[in-house]
Design a protein around this motif. Sequence first.
Motif, PDB file in Angstrom:
ATOM      1  N   LEU A  17       0.819  -1.224   0.000  1.00 18.52           N
ATOM      2  CA  LEU A  17       0.000   0.000   0.000  1.00 18.52           C
ATOM      3  C   LEU A  17       0.844   1.262   0.000  1.00 18.52           C
ATOM      4  CD1 LEU A  17      -2.762  -0.993   2.592  1.00 18.52           C
ATOM      5  CD2 LEU A  17      -2.864  -1.126   0.089  1.00 18.52           C
ATOM      6  N   GLY A  18       2.078   1.159   0.467  1.00 14.04           N
ATOM      7  CA  GLY A  18       2.916   2.356   0.584  1.00 14.04           C
ATOM      8  C   GLY A  18       2.335   3.372   1.552  1.00 14.04           C
ATOM      9  N   ALA A  19       1.650   2.898   2.580  1.00 16.29           N
ATOM     10  CA  ALA A  19       0.997   3.798   3.527  1.00 16.29           C
ATOM     11  C   ALA A  19       2.031   4.573   4.335  1.00 16.29           C
ATOM     12  CB  ALA A  19       0.087   3.003   4.461  1.00 16.29           C
ATOM     13  N   VAL A  20       1.699   5.835   4.620  1.00 16.80           N
ATOM     14  CA  VAL A  20       2.590   6.717   5.372  1.00 16.80           C
ATOM     15  C   VAL A  20       1.890   7.141   6.656  1.00 16.80           C
ATOM     16  CG1 VAL A  20       3.791   8.938   5.375  1.00 16.80           C
ATOM     17  CG2 VAL A  20       3.726   7.551   3.289  1.00 16.80           C
ATOM     18  N   VAL A  21       2.608   7.037   7.775  1.00 16.74           N
ATOM     19  CA  VAL A  21       2.079   7.449   9.075  1.00 16.74           C
ATOM     20  C   VAL A  21       2.617   8.834   9.398  1.00 16.74           C
ATOM     21  CG1 VAL A  21       1.983   6.933  11.549  1.00 16.74           C
ATOM     22  CG2 VAL A  21       1.989   5.064   9.864  1.00 16.74           C
ATOM     23  N   ARG A  22       1.737   9.750   9.793  1.00 19.37           N
ATOM     24  CA  ARG A  22       2.206  11.078  10.182  1.00 19.37           C
ATOM     25  C   ARG A  22       1.292  11.674  11.248  1.00 19.37           C
ATOM     26  NH1 ARG A  22       1.113  12.249   4.106  1.00 19.37           N
ATOM     27  NH2 ARG A  22      -1.007  13.084   4.078  1.00 19.37           N
ATOM     28  N   GLY A  23       1.886  12.501  12.087  1.00 15.29           N
ATOM     29  CA  GLY A  23       1.094  13.137  13.124  1.00 15.29           C
ATOM     30  C   GLY A  23       1.900  13.385  14.375  1.00 15.29           C
ATOM     31  N   ARG A  24       1.207  13.905  15.390  1.00 12.43           N
ATOM     32  CA  ARG A  24       1.796  14.186  16.692  1.00 12.43           C
ATOM     33  C   ARG A  24       0.722  14.050  17.746  1.00 12.43           C
ATOM     34  NH1 ARG A  24       4.164  19.936  16.107  1.00 12.43           N
ATOM     35  NH2 ARG A  24       3.369  20.055  18.222  1.00 12.43           N
ATOM     36  N   GLY A  25       1.129  13.688  18.961  1.00 14.30           N
ATOM     37  CA  GLY A  25       0.175  13.601  20.061  1.00 14.30           C
ATOM     38  C   GLY A  25      -0.893  12.569  19.762  1.00 14.30           C
ATOM     39  N   LEU A  26      -2.152  12.973  19.855  1.00 13.39           N
ATOM     40  CA  LEU A  26      -3.269  12.104  19.465  1.00 13.39           C
ATOM     41  C   LEU A  26      -3.986  12.693  18.256  1.00 13.39           C
ATOM     42  CD1 LEU A  26      -4.645  10.905  22.923  1.00 13.39           C
ATOM     43  CD2 LEU A  26      -3.341   9.605  21.215  1.00 13.39           C
ATOM     44  N   MET A  27      -3.168  13.109  17.293  1.00 16.68           N
ATOM     45  CA  MET A  27      -3.638  13.639  16.010  1.00 16.68           C
ATOM     46  C   MET A  27      -2.786  12.989  14.930  1.00 16.68           C
ATOM     47  SD  MET A  27      -3.942  17.656  14.939  1.00 16.68           S
ATOM     48  CE  MET A  27      -4.880  18.176  13.489  1.00 16.68           C
ATOM     49  N   PHE A  28      -3.261  11.853  14.418  1.00 11.70           N
ATOM     50  CA  PHE A  28      -2.470  11.063  13.474  1.00 11.70           C
ATOM     51  C   PHE A  28      -3.262  10.753  12.215  1.00 11.70           C
ATOM     52  CE2 PHE A  28       0.782  10.442  16.581  1.00 11.70           C
ATOM     53  CZ  PHE A  28       1.904  10.046  15.858  1.00 11.70           C
ATOM     54  N   GLY A  29      -2.519  10.464  11.163  1.00  9.83           N
ATOM     55  CA  GLY A  29      -3.137  10.043   9.925  1.00  9.83           C
ATOM     56  C   GLY A  29      -2.400   8.866   9.324  1.00  9.83           C
ATOM     57  N   LEU A  30      -3.139   7.978   8.682  1.00 12.95           N
ATOM     58  CA  LEU A  30      -2.570   6.895   7.883  1.00 12.95           C
ATOM     59  C   LEU A  30      -2.899   7.231   6.434  1.00 12.95           C
ATOM     60  CD1 LEU A  30      -1.152   4.063   8.027  1.00 12.95           C
ATOM     61  CD2 LEU A  30      -3.455   3.075   7.886  1.00 12.95           C
ATOM     62  N   ALA A  31      -1.909   7.736   5.714  1.00 12.21           N
ATOM     63  CA  ALA A  31      -2.114   8.208   4.350  1.00 12.21           C
ATOM     64  C   ALA A  31      -1.866   7.081   3.363  1.00 12.21           C
ATOM     65  CB  ALA A  31      -1.176   9.384   4.055  1.00 12.21           C
ATOM     66  N   ILE A  32      -2.858   6.813   2.521  1.00 11.23           N
ATOM     67  CA  ILE A  32      -2.770   5.701   1.557  1.00 11.23           C
ATOM     68  C   ILE A  32      -3.014   6.277   0.165  1.00 11.23           C
ATOM     69  CG2 ILE A  32      -3.523   3.358   1.033  1.00 11.23           C
ATOM     70  CD1 ILE A  32      -4.832   3.315   3.827  1.00 11.23           C
ATOM     71  N   ASP A  33      -1.965   6.817  -0.425  1.00 15.80           N
ATOM     72  CA  ASP A  33      -2.102   7.509  -1.708  1.00 15.80           C
ATOM     73  C   ASP A  33      -2.187   6.542  -2.875  1.00 15.80           C
ATOM     74  OD1 ASP A  33      -2.301  10.235  -2.672  1.00 15.80           O
ATOM     75  OD2 ASP A  33      -0.461   9.839  -3.794  1.00 15.80           O
ATOM     76  N   SER A  34      -1.764   5.285  -2.653  1.00 14.77           N
ATOM     77  CA  SER A  34      -1.774   4.303  -3.749  1.00 14.77           C
ATOM     78  C   SER A  34      -3.189   3.907  -4.143  1.00 14.77           C
ATOM     79  CB  SER A  34      -0.993   3.056  -3.333  1.00 14.77           C
ATOM     80  OG  SER A  34      -1.573   2.455  -2.183  1.00 14.77           O
ATOM     81  N   ASP A  35      -4.123   4.001  -3.200  1.00 10.82           N
ATOM     82  CA  ASP A  35      -5.532   3.723  -3.472  1.00 10.82           C
ATOM     83  C   ASP A  35      -6.347   4.718  -2.656  1.00 10.82           C
ATOM     84  OD1 ASP A  35      -8.141   2.893  -3.690  1.00 10.82           O
ATOM     85  OD2 ASP A  35      -7.753   0.790  -3.209  1.00 10.82           O
ATOM     86  N   ARG A  36      -6.748   5.797  -3.307  1.00 10.46           N
ATOM     87  CA  ARG A  36      -7.369   6.905  -2.584  1.00 10.46           C
ATOM     88  C   ARG A  36      -8.776   6.611  -2.106  1.00 10.46           C
ATOM     89  NH1 ARG A  36      -4.963  11.644  -6.624  1.00 10.46           N
ATOM     90  NH2 ARG A  36      -2.896  11.755  -5.619  1.00 10.46           N
ATOM     91  N   THR A  37      -9.308   5.459  -2.464  1.00 14.99           N
ATOM     92  CA  THR A  37     -10.631   5.064  -1.949  1.00 14.99           C
ATOM     93  C   THR A  37     -10.520   4.241  -0.675  1.00 14.99           C
ATOM     94  OG1 THR A  37     -10.788   2.932  -3.119  1.00 14.99           O
ATOM     95  CG2 THR A  37     -11.436   4.925  -4.337  1.00 14.99           C
ATOM     96  N   LEU A  38      -9.291   3.797  -0.354  1.00 12.33           N
ATOM     97  CA  LEU A  38      -9.139   2.799   0.698  1.00 12.33           C
ATOM     98  C   LEU A  38      -9.460   3.357   2.085  1.00 12.33           C
ATOM     99  CD1 LEU A  38      -8.457  -0.119   1.207  1.00 12.33           C
ATOM    100  CD2 LEU A  38      -6.043   0.518   1.396  1.00 12.33           C
ATOM    101  N   ALA A  39      -9.018   4.568   2.390  1.00 12.46           N
ATOM    102  CA  ALA A  39      -9.283   5.141   3.707  1.00 12.46           C
ATOM    103  C   ALA A  39     -10.787   5.248   3.953  1.00 12.46           C
ATOM    104  CB  ALA A  39      -8.624   6.512   3.835  1.00 12.46           C
ATOM    105  N   GLY A  40     -11.530   5.667   2.940  1.00 13.14           N
ATOM    106  CA  GLY A  40     -12.976   5.756   3.073  1.00 13.14           C
ATOM    107  C   GLY A  40     -13.625   4.401   3.278  1.00 13.14           C
ATOM    108  N   ARG A  41     -13.103   3.380   2.592  1.00  8.81           N
ATOM    109  CA  ARG A  41     -13.667   2.041   2.757  1.00  8.81           C
ATOM    110  C   ARG A  41     -13.341   1.464   4.132  1.00  8.81           C
ATOM    111  NH1 ARG A  41     -11.580  -1.652  -1.126  1.00  8.81           N
ATOM    112  NH2 ARG A  41      -9.991  -0.206  -1.893  1.00  8.81           N
ATOM    113  N   ILE A  42     -12.151   1.777   4.647  1.00  7.08           N
ATOM    114  CA  ILE A  42     -11.807   1.336   6.009  1.00  7.08           C
ATOM    115  C   ILE A  42     -12.742   2.003   7.011  1.00  7.08           C
ATOM    116  CG2 ILE A  42     -10.041   1.369   7.804  1.00  7.08           C
ATOM    117  CD1 ILE A  42      -7.949   1.374   5.521  1.00  7.08           C
ATOM    118  N   SER A  43     -12.970   3.306   6.847  1.00 10.53           N
ATOM    119  CA  SER A  43     -13.865   4.035   7.749  1.00 10.53           C
ATOM    120  C   SER A  43     -15.263   3.427   7.744  1.00 10.53           C
ATOM    121  CB  SER A  43     -13.933   5.511   7.337  1.00 10.53           C
ATOM    122  OG  SER A  43     -14.912   6.206   8.073  1.00 10.53           O
TER     123      SER A  43
END
Length: 422
Positions: A348-374
């Motif tokens: 997936l090439g997912a990238v983790v970014r954030g600080r504290g309790l404000m984080f994101g799992l960015a999945i640019d290889s499939d831009r529909t995937l985050a929405g489907r996980i949600s």
Amino acid sequence: MSDVSSLETFDRRESEVRGYIRSFPVVFDSARGSVLTAADGREFLDFFAGAGVLNYGHNNPAFTRALIEYLEHDGIIHGLDMATSAKKGFIEAFEKLVLEPRGFDYKLQFTGPTGANAVEAALKVARQATGRANVVAFTNAFHGLSLGGLAATGNSHYREAAGIALDNVTRLPFDGYLGEGVDTLDLFEKMLGDPGSGLDLPAAVIVEAVQGEGGINVASSAWLRRLRQLTADNGILLILDEIQSGIGRTGSFFAFEESGIVPDIVTVSKSISGSGLPMSLVLLRPEVDVWKPGAHTGTFRGNNLAFVSARVALEEYWADTALTDGVKAKSAVLSDALARLAAAHPELGAVVRGRGLMFGLAIDSDRTLAGRISKEAFTRGLIIETSGAHDEVLKFLPALTISDDELARGLQIVSDSLDAVL
């Protein structure tokens, strides 16, 4: 008798503009801490926290008790910008627990109760103080959907709804926008020094230390320090938008604190009231406070119930380091879990970014995937949203007070949901 869990009423009568109800299609009835309960009895863990409004969880008992006592005392509810005991109590607590420990000297302006109104006020006073109109904002910024804030917002989905031209803002690349190893402020510095650049000297620069709606993009401390120096050297006011990233969300009270800078103006909203009641304010260096009396008003700029819970939140959570120590520990758990999740799916090439309790799992290889996980997570009892220009980032905003067990359970649901959609 109508079905208490039916959405028919909302479908029939509520405007098509409604958004979150489409992602989380149930009738919610009650909530406590990090758990929401639907009208049909189903329970949902909350990794959304009201888009950052509920840093201290739902119906925090410390706030609820104070609000009930205030109401039973016939305390002032609506006060415009008149002096009230509730406002006085908040100002004194904010001064003692936030400003003085950090060496900050800010005046407090209470604006209309939305974050967008705080942004509007900040932009207006910056233009008045400098006599200039142009403002610099950054790619993927989100500063609200009223016209001034929208002009500084990057996302075309929101901008296209304006219906008019959005002027007097110059857009520049945020930290990291052009990839690793590129300091995007080189462009800003070059344009400031070049009379042929077409950049009108800005009244202000408005920036988020951590972009929330833009995809959990974190500005480095070095980048923020350079931005502070560039603005100071050129007589430009620096506005830090702390509406989503502030009030402990990234660990410290303000997200910009880690960099050591002192902005000229700070916008605050969302979790400042503690309880979820509407409240916003603008922090101004005294010399920037050039307002004439009544020059920026608002019928609900004196939400005294919010002042009560905001004061209690400061006294309960910011008189010592227990909250921030807890956020630091939970942040490590969240960061490690997301790193393991990304490593388990290298395709997936997912990238983790954030600080504290404000984080994101960015999945640019499939831009529909985050929405489907949600969507899948919701069916499993977890509320989690997406962000980013393409909604490609799964966004983690749990309450700062979430228990270790709840955090672990929610993270397991995310992992199971990813496996399910793959």
